[in-house]
Design an enzyme around this catalytic site. Structure first.
Site, PDB file in Angstrom:
ATOM      1  N   ARG A  67     -40.036  10.300 -26.053  1.00  0.00           N
ATOM      2  CA  ARG A  67     -40.254  10.366 -27.507  1.00  0.00           C
ATOM      3  C   ARG A  67     -38.957   9.941 -28.185  1.00  0.00           C
ATOM      4  NH1 ARG A  67     -39.495  13.997 -31.754  1.00  0.00           N
ATOM      5  NH2 ARG A  67     -41.228  14.166 -33.249  1.00  0.00           N
ATOM      6  N   LYS A  84     -30.399  13.494 -30.006  1.00  0.00           N
ATOM      7  CA  LYS A  84     -30.134  14.929 -30.068  1.00  0.00           C
ATOM      8  C   LYS A  84     -28.664  15.265 -29.883  1.00  0.00           C
ATOM      9  CE  LYS A  84     -34.758  16.625 -29.487  1.00  0.00           C
ATOM     10  NZ  LYS A  84     -35.703  17.481 -28.755  1.00  0.00           N
TER      11      LYS A  84
END
Length: 290
Positions: free
Chosen positions: A263, A223
């Site tokens: 995740r 991210k």
């Protein structure tokens, strides 16, 4: 090695933090740019993730990157259901990443064992009743609106306190809608209506999130906040695919802080990270025993 102990109230339980591998059946993911858009390639990738150490494979057919527009329900179903069906038939523990009740329902019928909704039931009023009827675990993520304009919603006075409060409300809505509280997993929604400083603050205070009393899923993989950290005070952030080592570092931290699962897109390094974290935790309990 599979260390699944079993299911407690329908929720899978391992002897350590689990690793959820991502299969994006999309042409526009920020992380892999449509690499697994073909269903056959997506299934193969899911099996490769399991071979690399994934405990769960999370299949999604709609990009939720900042600014992404939504696809039609029919297109999402076309992308997701064949992949879910094939992976489940091969014995893979599959979750479906969707904000649509119809997709969730059909994915469960095709063999998915968990519904991962980044909107926490907020995008589709039918989602919570469908999940309640299916009796499967449900991920409630912190969410403030659709990807197309979520960056405009990244306004907080105290990001940790506000995310905790809003997650509590999301959990309560799910329970009021009939979902067994023992089947609810919470996700702080790193990168969703949050900037890098918000994400780092949430990572620094995972203990506050765990005080909500539900298993915690941490989805930090590749991210933007990791890119900002790696770029430092000067220079451009590295591309998403060059953030896997940083992702594994976050996986180790999340595991040490008691996360139920992480995740990730690249599984192997995070699978190693959570196992090392568990070994260190176990050693801490035996210190001085000799």
């Amino acid at each position: 090695m599979n260390t699944l102990r079993g299911f407690v109230d329908g929720l899978p339980e391992w002897d350590r933090c689990a690793v959820m591998g991502v299969v994006n059946v999309t042409p526009d993911s920020f992380s892999d740019g449509g690499q697994w858009f073909d269903p056959e390639l997506a299934v193969k990738h899911g099996m490769d993730l399991v071979a690399s150490g994934a405990d769960i494979v999370d299949v999604g057919g709609e990009s939720t990157r900042p600014g992404a527009a939504r696809v039609s329900e029919a297109e999402e179903l076309r992308r997701v259901i064949p992949v879910v069906r094939e992976l489940a038939a091969a014995g893979v523990l599959v979750s479906v990443d969707t904000m649509r009740a119809a997709v969730a329902g059909q994915a469960v019928e095709a063999g998915a064992r968990l519904v991962n909704d980044v909107s926490g039931g907020g995008a589709d009023p039918a989602m919570i009743p469908v999940v309640a009827d299916a009796g499967v675990p449900f991920v409630v993520m912190h969410w403030r609106g659709q990807s197309i304009d979520m960056n405009n919603r990244a306004v907080y006075g105290d990001v940790v306190a506000e995310v905790v409060a809003e997650l509590r409300e999301g959990c309560e809505r799910a329970v009021a809608g009939g979902i067994d509280p023992g089947r609810i997993i919470l996700d702080p929604g790193l990168g969703f209506a949050k900037n890098a400083e918000h994400d780092l603050a949430l990572m620094a205070h995972l203990g506050r999130l765990r005080e909500l009393g539900r298993p915690l899923l941490v989805a930090a993989s590749r991210k933007r906040f990791l890119g900002r950290v790696l770029a430092g005070s000067a220079g451009d952030p590295p591309p998403a695919r060059e953030r896997d080592a940083a992702t594994a570092a976050v996986s180790a931290i999340a595991a040490r802080e008691g996360a139920w699962a992480v995740r990730v897109h690249e599984v192997h390094a995070s699978a190693d990270a959570v196992r090392v974290s568990r070994a260190i935790e176990g050693a801490a309990g035996t210190a001085g025993a000799a």
